[in-house]
Design an enzyme around this catalytic site. Sequence first.
Site, PDB file in Angstrom:
ATOM      1  N   ASP A  32       0.561   5.074   1.691  1.00  0.00           N
ATOM      2  CA  ASP A  32      -0.174   5.524   2.869  1.00  0.00           C
ATOM      3  C   ASP A  32      -1.369   6.417   2.528  1.00  0.00           C
ATOM      4  OD1 ASP A  32       1.264   4.198   4.843  1.00  0.00           O
ATOM      5  OD2 ASP A  32       2.748   5.794   5.035  1.00  0.00           O
ATOM      6  N   HIS A  63       4.664   0.296   0.031  1.00  0.00           N
ATOM      7  CA  HIS A  63       5.445  -0.508   0.961  1.00  0.00           C
ATOM      8  C   HIS A  63       4.620  -1.665   1.486  1.00  0.00           C
ATOM      9  CE1 HIS A  63       3.557   2.688   3.371  1.00  0.00           C
ATOM     10  NE2 HIS A  63       3.553   1.836   4.382  1.00  0.00           N
ATOM     11  N   ARG A 119       5.059   6.427  13.602  1.00  0.00           N
ATOM     12  CA  ARG A 119       5.060   7.048  12.285  1.00  0.00           C
ATOM     13  C   ARG A 119       4.506   8.462  12.347  1.00  0.00           C
ATOM     14  NH1 ARG A 119       0.677   5.528   7.875  1.00  0.00           N
ATOM     15  NH2 ARG A 119      -0.275   7.288   8.976  1.00  0.00           N
ATOM     16  N   HIS A 148       0.823  -1.202   0.000  1.00  0.00           N
ATOM     17  CA  HIS A 148       0.000   0.000   0.000  1.00  0.00           C
ATOM     18  C   HIS A 148       0.859   1.254   0.000  1.00  0.00           C
ATOM     19  CE1 HIS A 148       0.934  -0.593   4.251  1.00  0.00           C
ATOM     20  NE2 HIS A 148       0.665   0.688   4.457  1.00  0.00           N
TER      21      HIS A 148
END
Length: 318
Positions: A120, A269, A286, A118
Amino acid sequence: MPTTSILTVNRVAGHIGAEITGIDLAHPLDPSTVEEIRQALFAHKVVFFRGQTLDHADQIAFARQFGELTHAHPHEDTRPEDHPQILTIDPRRYEERYGPDYRELNRKRRYSYNSGWHTDVTAAVNPPAASILRAETVPEFGGDTQWTNLVAAYEGLSAPLRAFVDGLRAEHRFLAGYRPAEDDGKLVKRINDNLLVSVHPVVRVHPETGERALFVNPGFTDHIIGLSAVESRRVLDLLYEQITRPEYTVRFRWQPGSLAFWDNRATAHLAPSDLDHLDVQRTLHRVTLIGDRPVGPDGFVSEIVAGREFRAESLVVA
């Protein structure tokens, strides 16, 4: 005072990824160092740092040197106190929030919001421009993350296929391809209650490098506009196979104090799935930088179907 550093940038794979050494990210950086890191990011799509000693505030301060930050996540309401920009990735938090429904929906322990390939939050009309992920606690083995270069994947297509996909648009949403039912539990209800759906170009022109990149991913892309369901699925499957070809990817082994900084406009990623059957600790944090609306080769600008637009450190109604 800003710290001046002598950076070393070492490539780690043929198409994507570099490790940057000779820098302490806990201190403010001088403008020339910030620009060196930015250019390394554009060139290599994801850059890695090791041996860093950062807390939440340090990570936020480092990220702000590259742009404004977003809220942690559209479906996140238990972020660390005083740090609404931080998304903590830890399977214990998901299970505490969603209870047995989460386990039943996912069938096993999960170490990420999305364990497939995916980019983000492409359900948002202006997905994050970049993400910075910091490792706090990692297992002795396993739990690696992979990235793929979506520019290289696009350039690897034949010229007729590039010309075809240049004009396509696709709808993106959470739980792509899945239609939630009323009894699917707290996780799906949360996503439905804060619905985000956007239409993006299938090929995105990078706003800073001018490169063209495939902008589809199995985690969020639901279907291609204007194609039949069968046609859409077959075209998307072809593109997913292309973006996940091993030669376009890099794999990163986490250590405590490692950071990965990736260009969300040019990469997808893959979170780890080799730990799902184990009860081990893996805690990462994150932050994401606010992005703009993707633009296609034909000038099409991404549009909102449902939901809200990312703004600096918050989500507001568009």
